[in-house]
Write an enzyme that holds these catalytic residues in place. Structure first.
Site, PDB file in Angstrom:
ATOM      1  N   ASN A   4       6.478 -77.535   1.849  1.00  0.00           N
ATOM      2  CA  ASN A   4       5.545 -77.627   2.955  1.00  0.00           C
ATOM      3  C   ASN A   4       4.255 -76.848   2.681  1.00  0.00           C
ATOM      4  O   ASN A   4       3.222 -77.440   2.375  1.00  0.00           O
ATOM      5  CB  ASN A   4       6.240 -77.152   4.239  1.00  0.00           C
ATOM      6  CG  ASN A   4       5.429 -77.431   5.485  1.00  0.00           C
ATOM      7  OD1 ASN A   4       4.231 -77.676   5.406  1.00  0.00           O
ATOM      8  ND2 ASN A   4       6.070 -77.396   6.628  1.00  0.00           N
ATOM      9  N   ASP A   5       4.332 -75.521   2.718  1.00  0.00           N
ATOM     10  CA  ASP A   5       3.113 -74.725   2.543  1.00  0.00           C
ATOM     11  C   ASP A   5       2.441 -74.955   1.190  1.00  0.00           C
ATOM     12  O   ASP A   5       1.221 -74.922   1.095  1.00  0.00           O
ATOM     13  CB  ASP A   5       3.432 -73.240   2.702  1.00  0.00           C
ATOM     14  CG  ASP A   5       3.826 -72.901   4.140  1.00  0.00           C
ATOM     15  OD1 ASP A   5       3.444 -73.673   5.041  1.00  0.00           O
ATOM     16  OD2 ASP A   5       4.527 -71.901   4.342  1.00  0.00           O
TER      17      ASP A   5
END
Lengths: 97, 464
Positions: free
Chosen positions: B390-391
């Site tokens: 995600n990040d």
């Protein structure tokens, strides 16, 4: 070994360490950390010497504790690193079954 | 110098040389295994030489027995554990062995204190540093092990937590200095023992508030500290081999700490003292809803691309989906699709962890690309498959100065014409930061558990 020589030795070791580590690809950073773990396991040699020069129950107990911890460090560091590095293969080699 | 002493010095020298040669061989995966074997030979040489040429000659039978008992107990338990532990648990193992090394380094200096006498000024200064730091590294590493194992610890900070931690560190140094300088043996023993206990608590206090996502930095940090403690011990014990090995590890740990912190867009100080800031309102409300697709369509996208780049994240490891991912790669390659894996430096729970997990699943190392290589490959890829990351794929890190991730190096997945994201739920990443990738035009989400979704994609591919 005089103190000054030790200081210079330390300086060179810092530089050598940086140079050696900078060349390790990100691919191998986990085995690298595990391998450096193994390398500071050299403390086991110091612990061994400490045990054999210890006088008195407390000193022997302390050195014995150091030796147990150090042997766990050095053996575990080696086994885990070797296990990980054994798995890295290039595409042409077939994985063993 | 007697013959025995000369032989011993020679063995130590050879051992240090082999350790460095082994480390140098880590520069390529082809030679790395030979490297660790060489280092192993060096270590064995040093141990045997010290045992046979030095220790056994001066010790009583009782000490010889104790020494072998310690070696067998520590070595045996740790060998049994390290051979069994799964690759997902490697970060815990590294933290554990590192902590034990720190404990050994601290106890060694304490042993020296008990022996009495005052070391030379430099050795004294280094000893005051080495013992509390080794002990703190032990305490901190144990907390890291517990966190990586997902054991529940009372999280959070006490009032004035930073001040308290700093105070513990200062007290530990002061007590140990007292132990080294005092005359009375009882005072030396008591002050030294307390110094180690307080150092241990300082390590615990420092590590407890740090979140699981920051563990890669923490492990590297304690690795460096233990190395330094061992190197400083070497000065005290007049062992050049220990100085060289310890300091090299100290340098390596420091460097990896910096690398990791940079890859996470944080400073070491921020990791240690600040915790993750409150999630900032980053991208504003999303302009559009994310578009979803199903595994069958995803299979078609992948099967007809010329080159596919897979971006695995920690969510993939949690779902234990690495073997399914490799099955997918093999199947696509059979169809003539080239498959590469893009590995962000902080993917996984320690530096480089993802590479180990994929290597275990059988992915060849030449298919594992680091950040720079991956971004080049992403520019020419036909499709991208993001699995549980995600990040590290958040475009805000490049485009949005208001985002807390801004400035963090990321994998630029939207360079590819089609991006598929396998995502567990509709929530945010660890950091709680909004990710505009999911609403980008060329991105489709496949919701579900990574292993489950990959299984369905595999099924659909087999029927194509």
């Amino acid at each position: 070994m005089t103190d000054l020589v030790v200081l210079y030795l330390g300086l060179l070791a810092v530089l050598a360490g940086y140079e050696l580590i900078a060349r390790v690809p990100a691919l191998l950073h986990t085995p690298l950390m595990s391998a450096t773990n193994f390398i500071h396991g050299i403390v086991v040699v110091g612990a061994l010497a400490a045990l054999f020069t210890a006088h008195g129950t407390l000193a022997v107990a302390v050195a014995w504790g150091a030796l147990v911890a150090a042997s766990a460090n050095v053996v575990g560091g080696f086994v885990t690193t070797e296990r990980m590095l054994r798995m890295f293969r290039a595409s042409r080699e077939e994985p063993p079954r | 110098m007697s013959v025995g002493d000369a032989l011993l010095a020679g063995a130590d020298f050879l051992a240090a040389l082999l350790l460095l040669v082994g480390l140098k061989a880590m520069s390529h995966p082809r030679t790395a295994r030979r490297g660790i074997l060489a280092a192993g030979v060096g270590m064995l040489l040093a141990l045997l030489a010290n045992l046979l040429l030095d220790a056994l000659g001066r010790g009583s039978l009782r000490l010889v027995f104790l020494a072998f008992a310690a070696l067998l107990l520590g070595g045996g338990l740790s060998a049994a554990l390290s051979r069994r532990v799964p690759m997902t648990a490697m970060p815990q193992m590294v933290a554990l062995f590192n902590g034990l090394g720190g404990a050994a380094a601290a106890l060694l200096v304490f042993g020296r204190v008990l022996a009495g006498g005052s070391p030379a000024p430099l050795a004294l200064a280094l000893a005051v540093f080495a013992a509390p730091v080794g002990s703190a590294s032990f305490g901190g590493s144990l907390v890291a092990v517990a966190k990586l194992q997902d054991w529940r610890l009372p999280a959070g900070r006490l009032p004035a937590h930073r001040t308290l931690t700093a105070l513990l560190i200062a007290v530990s140094f002061a007590l140990f200095a007292l132990a080294l300088l005092a005359r009375a043996p009882e005072l030396r023993a008591a002050a030294g023992g307390f110094a180690l206990a307080v150092g241990f608590l300082a390590g615990v206090a420092l590590t407890v508030p740090i979140g699981g996502a920051d563990m890669p930095v923490v492990i590297a940090f304690y690795n460096g500290l233990t190395g330094l403690a061992v190197g400083f011990d070497g000065v005290l014990l007049h062992s050049p081999a220990m100085v060289v090995a310890g300091v090299v590890v100290g340098a390596s740990g420091t460097m990896l700490t910096q690398l990791m912190a940079r890859a996470m867009n944080r400073s070491l100080a921020a990791v240690l003292f600040r915790g993750f800031g409150p999630p900032a309102a980053a991208s504003g409300p999303a302009e559009r809803e994310p578009l979803a697709t199903d595994p069958a369509d995803a299979a078609i996208v992948l099967a007809y691309a010329r080159e596919v780049v897979i971006v695995p994240g920690y969510g993939m490891a949690v779902a234990q989906a690495q073997h399914k991912l490799q099955d997918l790669a093999r199947l696509l390659e059979k169809r003539g699709v080239r498959v590469l894996f893009a590995i962000h430096p902080v993917a996984g729970r320690m530096p480089g962890h993802m590479n180990v997990l994929l290597a275990e699943a059988g992915v060849p190392y030449d298919r594992l690309l680091d950040l720079e290589e991956a971004n080049a490959a992403l520019a020419v890829a036909g499709a991208v498959l993001v699995v549980g990351a995600n990040d590290v794929v958040n475009p805000d890190a490049r485009n949005n100065p208001a985002s807390p991730l801004y400035g963090m190096p990321v994998l630029e997945v939207t360079r590819a014409p089609r991006v598929l994201v396998i995502k567990r739920g509709r929530g945010r990443g660890f950091s709680g930061v909004e990710n505009p990738l999911f609403t980008a035009e060329n991105v489709r989400l496949v919701y579900g558990d990574a292993a489950d979704v990959l299984g369905r994609i595999l099924g659909a591919l087999r029927e194509l």
